[in-house]
Design a protein around this motif. Sequence first.
Motif, short mmCIF file in Angstrom:
data_model
loop_
_atom_site.label_atom_id
_atom_site.label_comp_id
_atom_site.label_asym_id
_atom_site.label_seq_id
_atom_site.Cartn_x
_atom_site.Cartn_y
_atom_site.Cartn_z
N ILE A 18 0.84 -1.20 0.00
CA ILE A 18 0.00 0.00 0.00
C ILE A 18 0.88 1.25 0.00
N GLN A 19 1.92 1.26 0.82
CA GLN A 19 2.82 2.41 0.89
C GLN A 19 3.52 2.64 -0.45
N ALA A 20 3.92 1.57 -1.13
CA ALA A 20 4.61 1.72 -2.42
C ALA A 20 3.69 2.39 -3.43
N VAL A 21 2.44 2.00 -3.45
CA VAL A 21 1.48 2.61 -4.38
C VAL A 21 1.25 4.07 -4.01
N GLN A 22 1.06 4.33 -2.73
CA GLN A 22 0.78 5.70 -2.28
C GLN A 22 1.98 6.63 -2.46
N ARG A 23 3.18 6.11 -2.39
CA ARG A 23 4.39 6.93 -2.51
C ARG A 23 4.82 7.17 -3.95
N ASN A 24 4.17 6.51 -4.90
CA ASN A 24 4.50 6.66 -6.31
C ASN A 24 3.27 7.10 -7.11
N PRO A 25 2.73 8.28 -6.81
CA PRO A 25 1.48 8.71 -7.46
C PRO A 25 1.62 8.92 -8.97
N ASN A 26 2.83 9.20 -9.45
CA ASN A 26 3.02 9.38 -10.89
C ASN A 26 2.90 8.06 -11.66
N ARG A 27 3.20 6.97 -11.00
CA ARG A 27 3.14 5.66 -11.66
C ARG A 27 1.75 5.04 -11.60
N PHE A 28 0.99 5.39 -10.57
CA PHE A 28 -0.32 4.78 -10.38
C PHE A 28 -1.41 5.85 -10.36
N PRO A 29 -2.48 5.68 -11.15
CA PRO A 29 -3.57 6.65 -11.16
C PRO A 29 -4.33 6.65 -9.83
N ASP A 30 -5.12 7.69 -9.62
CA ASP A 30 -5.88 7.83 -8.37
C ASP A 30 -6.82 6.65 -8.11
N ASP A 31 -7.37 6.09 -9.18
CA ASP A 31 -8.32 4.99 -9.00
C ASP A 31 -7.66 3.61 -9.13
N PHE A 32 -6.36 3.57 -8.94
CA PHE A 32 -5.60 2.32 -9.05
C PHE A 32 -6.07 1.29 -8.03
N MET A 33 -6.36 1.75 -6.85
CA MET A 33 -6.86 0.87 -5.79
C MET A 33 -7.92 1.65 -5.04
N PHE A 34 -8.78 0.94 -4.37
CA PHE A 34 -9.79 1.60 -3.56
C PHE A 34 -9.97 0.83 -2.27
N GLN A 35 -10.32 1.56 -1.23
CA GLN A 35 -10.52 0.93 0.07
C GLN A 35 -11.97 0.50 0.20
N LEU A 36 -12.17 -0.73 0.63
CA LEU A 36 -13.52 -1.24 0.81
C LEU A 36 -14.21 -0.51 1.96
N SER A 37 -15.51 -0.35 1.83
CA SER A 37 -16.28 0.20 2.94
C SER A 37 -16.50 -0.91 3.97
N ARG A 38 -16.91 -0.55 5.14
CA ARG A 38 -17.17 -1.57 6.18
C ARG A 38 -18.25 -2.55 5.71
N ASP A 39 -19.30 -2.03 5.08
CA ASP A 39 -20.38 -2.90 4.59
C ASP A 39 -19.88 -3.86 3.52
N GLU A 40 -19.02 -3.37 2.61
CA GLU A 40 -18.46 -4.24 1.58
C GLU A 40 -17.61 -5.35 2.22
N TRP A 41 -16.81 -4.96 3.21
CA TRP A 41 -15.96 -5.95 3.87
C TRP A 41 -16.80 -6.99 4.60
N LEU A 42 -17.87 -6.56 5.25
CA LEU A 42 -18.70 -7.51 5.98
C LEU A 42 -19.36 -8.51 5.04
N LEU A 43 -19.62 -8.11 3.81
CA LEU A 43 -20.16 -9.05 2.81
C LEU A 43 -19.10 -10.06 2.36
N LEU A 44 -17.85 -9.61 2.28
CA LEU A 44 -16.77 -10.48 1.81
C LEU A 44 -16.12 -11.32 2.91
#
Length: 73
Positions: A18-44
């Motif tokens: 996660i840190q590698a992606v966050q520290r290299n914003p030029n290499r990865f677009p803003d929507d490269f990853m997304f954090q699940l919501s609590r409801d999404e996680w509870l389903l998974l």
Amino acid sequence: MLDTYLASMYGVETRSLIQAVQRNPNRFPDDFMFQLSRDEWLLLAPRHGRARGPTTLPYAFTQEECHALLSPS
């Protein structure tokens, strides 16, 4: 794919991935990853053998994003 599985594939800790992606914003677009919501996680969570959610909600990556991690910078 959840961050824990992707990190495991690369042999690194989840927070390092996660840190590698966050520290290299030029290499990865803003929507490269997304954090699940609590409801999404509870389903998974039952599918991943977890009764309760983690202290930090996991990030998710699409198939295209996983392939982008493999390509050289």
